[in-house]
Scaffold this active site. Structure first.
Site, PDB file in Angstrom:
ATOM      1  N   LYS A 113       2.241  12.771 -11.301  1.00 17.22           N
ATOM      2  CA  LYS A 113       2.623  13.131  -9.849  1.00 17.22           C
ATOM      3  C   LYS A 113       1.265  13.614  -9.203  1.00 17.22           C
ATOM      4  O   LYS A 113       1.130  13.568  -8.065  1.00 17.22           O
ATOM      5  CB  LYS A 113       3.570  13.934  -9.745  1.00 17.22           C
ATOM      6  CG  LYS A 113       5.038  13.415 -10.070  1.00 17.22           C
ATOM      7  CD  LYS A 113       6.154  14.336  -9.573  1.00 17.22           C
ATOM      8  CE  LYS A 113       7.477  13.771  -9.828  1.00 17.22           C
ATOM      9  NZ  LYS A 113       7.927  13.416 -11.256  1.00 17.22           N
TER      10      LYS A 113
HETATM   11  C1  LIG Z   1       8.773  12.372 -11.883  1.00 18.92           C
HETATM   12  C2  LIG Z   1       8.736  12.060 -13.028  1.00 18.92           C
HETATM   13  C3  LIG Z   1       9.278  10.541 -13.291  1.00 18.92           C
HETATM   14  C4  LIG Z   1      10.029   9.581 -12.419  1.00 18.92           C
HETATM   15  O1  LIG Z   1       9.314   9.209 -11.398  1.00 18.92           O
HETATM   16  P1  LIG Z   1       9.939   8.695 -10.093  1.00 18.92           P
HETATM   17  O2  LIG Z   1       8.884   8.308  -9.242  1.00 18.92           O
HETATM   18  O3  LIG Z   1      10.868   9.649  -9.453  1.00 18.92           O
HETATM   19  O4  LIG Z   1      10.796   7.362 -10.444  1.00 18.92           O
HETATM   20  C5  LIG Z   1       9.070  10.258 -14.523  1.00 18.92           C
HETATM   21  N1  LIG Z   1       8.408  10.826 -15.477  1.00 18.92           N
HETATM   22  C6  LIG Z   1       7.933  12.092 -15.289  1.00 18.92           C
HETATM   23  C7  LIG Z   1       7.114  12.825 -16.248  1.00 18.92           C
HETATM   24  C8  LIG Z   1       7.966  12.543 -13.877  1.00 18.92           C
HETATM   25  O5  LIG Z   1       7.349  13.964 -13.594  1.00 18.92           O
END
Ligand SMILES: *Cc1c(COP(=O)(O)O)cnc(C)c1O
Length: 467
Positions: A113
């Site tokens: 993220k």
């Molecule tokens: C947010 C997240 C996901 C999922 O990603 P999306 O964009 O919501 O599909 C998967 N793994 C981790 C570690 C995350 O922080």
């Protein structure tokens, strides 16, 4: 480039106008009016670019209301290699055979993220400055999103962050990561309750239109278009690193929750990036896996959404899915609205007649994994390759193995580093995950957090006194 709503009720708007909004005015999601097309010749020229330069090239296709020199400065700041650990900001880490990880978790909070949030922090500050405006971000987090937002927005002028987290329910590492931030504009509030209580408070305050307006309330949740656009960049980056000729195809496997990450892959593919397959991986919360297997989309209630050992994927109603379905139904907003009306009425919709289109035209396939699979995949991957993966990435590696094709590189998106989810690593490996050197003293740092009851009035008062 202009943006329209998936529900068809918004005048086309430029990027900066949709940046600070959550939902579009008609309740839909903002989406690019068309996807820019990238030629093989352009791909070839992009091979020598740094990550920041590539980000500028791609984002400038979606953002034409910020002067190029300024956008370049924003991408240079967001993708400054000093913010990311390791020599390559986004390394490709080989596993076995044609499978490799795309290392998206080298940023400040050790999860993918950061890749989008770092850009969001830069572009928020820039647009707010231009408009002489301010924003107060109110959010709820059970871990990854909140910390990525705080690290991206710390110290930013014109922005305050009020982040609610469930008291006593995050891992020691996650607490230390968030609560050790001492910046004046970051307000961590630990709510005596569970994540849903935090989320309810955010919803209640956000639906009070007077409060929303007077507080200039904003969000940085996963439907934010700037985050999606910034994520498109690393699909191109990964493809460029995994190939040496322009007609070569690559498949991507994406551990998925809110469908934000893999939506960016879909967009990259629509832009002409030679992607063979987009493999969607879920954990036990397999609503999306079910859709791509059967064509039926049936979100589950909160009680039927399980708490798993890949917690950032414990989602049953994927907030970005509507953007993909908009493309799937030929960008017909009337059709889309009818599907969402049926969802509200009957709890599901059925697009099984489009299954061949999903797979052949859009390249989507899916699979799921469970706790035992994760433990097994973590241990086996380490044994075979020496690479330690986190539980979310393990969901990806498990499913990727089911879709390997001879001669086609398979990149699994590494969505977090194992140190973040050490409890599960310990279960799989018998010992905790190593903590990156620069974070080894995180636990010793003083923490700054307010503990409050799950009481809307109290939290509202605190916000009013602290903007
Ligand atoms: C947010 C997240 C996901 C999922 O990603 P999306 O964009 O919501 O599909 C998967 N793994 C981790 C570690 C995350 O922080």
């Amino acid at each position: 480039m202009k943006y329209i709503s998936t529900r068809g009720g918004m005048q086309p708007q430029p990027f900066s106008d949709i940046l600070l909004e959550g939902l579009a005015t008609d309740g839909g999601l903002a989406i690019a009016q068309q996807y820019p097309q990238i030629s093989a010749e352009t791909l070839k020229q992009w091979r020598q670019l740094s990550y920041a330069e590539l980000a500028f090239e791609i984002l400038s296709l979606y953002i034409d209301d910020i002067p190029a020199a300024d956008l370049r400065a924003l991408t240079q700041a967001a993708y400054n290699p000093d913010l990311y650990v390791g020599e390559a900001m986004v390394p490709v880490k080989p596993l076995q055979g044609d499978m490799a990880l795309l290392g998206l978790s080298q940023g400040p909070t050790l999860a993918f993220k950061d890749m989008a949030m770092q850009f969001l922090g830069q572009v928020f500050e820039y647009v707010l400055e231009k408009r002489d405006s301010r924003i107060n971000i109110l959010g709820a987090t059970s871990g990854d999103t909140g910390s990525a937002a705080e690290y991206a927005l710390r110290g930013k002028k014109r922005v305050n962050v009020f982040m609610l987290s469930p008291y006593g329910r995050m891992s020691a590492f996650q607490r230390a990561q968030m609560y050790s931030l001492q910046d004046d504009n970051i307000h961590n509030i630990a709510v005596k309750g569970v994540f849903d209580d935090c989320q309810d408070i955010v919803k209640q305050l956000g639906s009070d239109l007077d409060f929303k307006q007077s507080m200039q309330l904003g969000a940085v949740n996963s439907i934010n278009w700037a985050r999606i656009a910034a994520q498109v960049v690393y699909y191109f980056w990964g493809w460029l690193r995994a190939t040496d000729s322009e007609n070569q195809k690559v498949s991507f496997t994406v551990p998925s929750g809110n469908f934000g990450n893999i939506l960016a892959g879909h967009i990259a593919r629509q832009m002409g990036l030679p992607i063979q397959r987009l493999v969607l991986a879920t954990n036990e919360n397999n609503v999306l896996e079910e859709f791509f297997r059967t064509g039926i989309y049936r979100p589950r209630s909160a009680e039927k959404t399980y708490a798993t050992s890949s917690p950032s994927m414990d989602i049953s109603r994927a907030s970005n899915f509507e953007r993909f379905v908009f493309d799937l139904v030929g960008r017909d907003a009337t059709k889309l609205k009818a599907l969402w009306a049926q969802l509200a009425d009957q709890g599901y919709f059925d697009l099984s007649d489009l299954l061949p289109v999903l797979q052949e035209q859009y390249g989507f396939v899916a699979g799921q994994s469970d706790h035992a699979d994760r433990l097994n995949t973590i241990a086996q991957t380490y044994k075979a390759t020496g690479v330690l993966i986190d539980p979310h990435t393990a969901d990806g590696v498990k499913v990727a193995a089911e879709y390997l094709e001879q001669g086609i590189p398979m990149l699994v998106l590494e969505t977090a580093l194992p140190a973040k989810f050490s409890e599960t690593i310990e279960e799989a490996m018998g010992e905790p995950a190593p903590v990156p050197e620069h974070l080894q003293h995180l636990n010793d740092l003083p923490q700054r957090v307010l503990v409050m009851d799950a009481d809307v009035a109290q939290i509202r008062a605190y916000m009013e006194q602290n903007v």
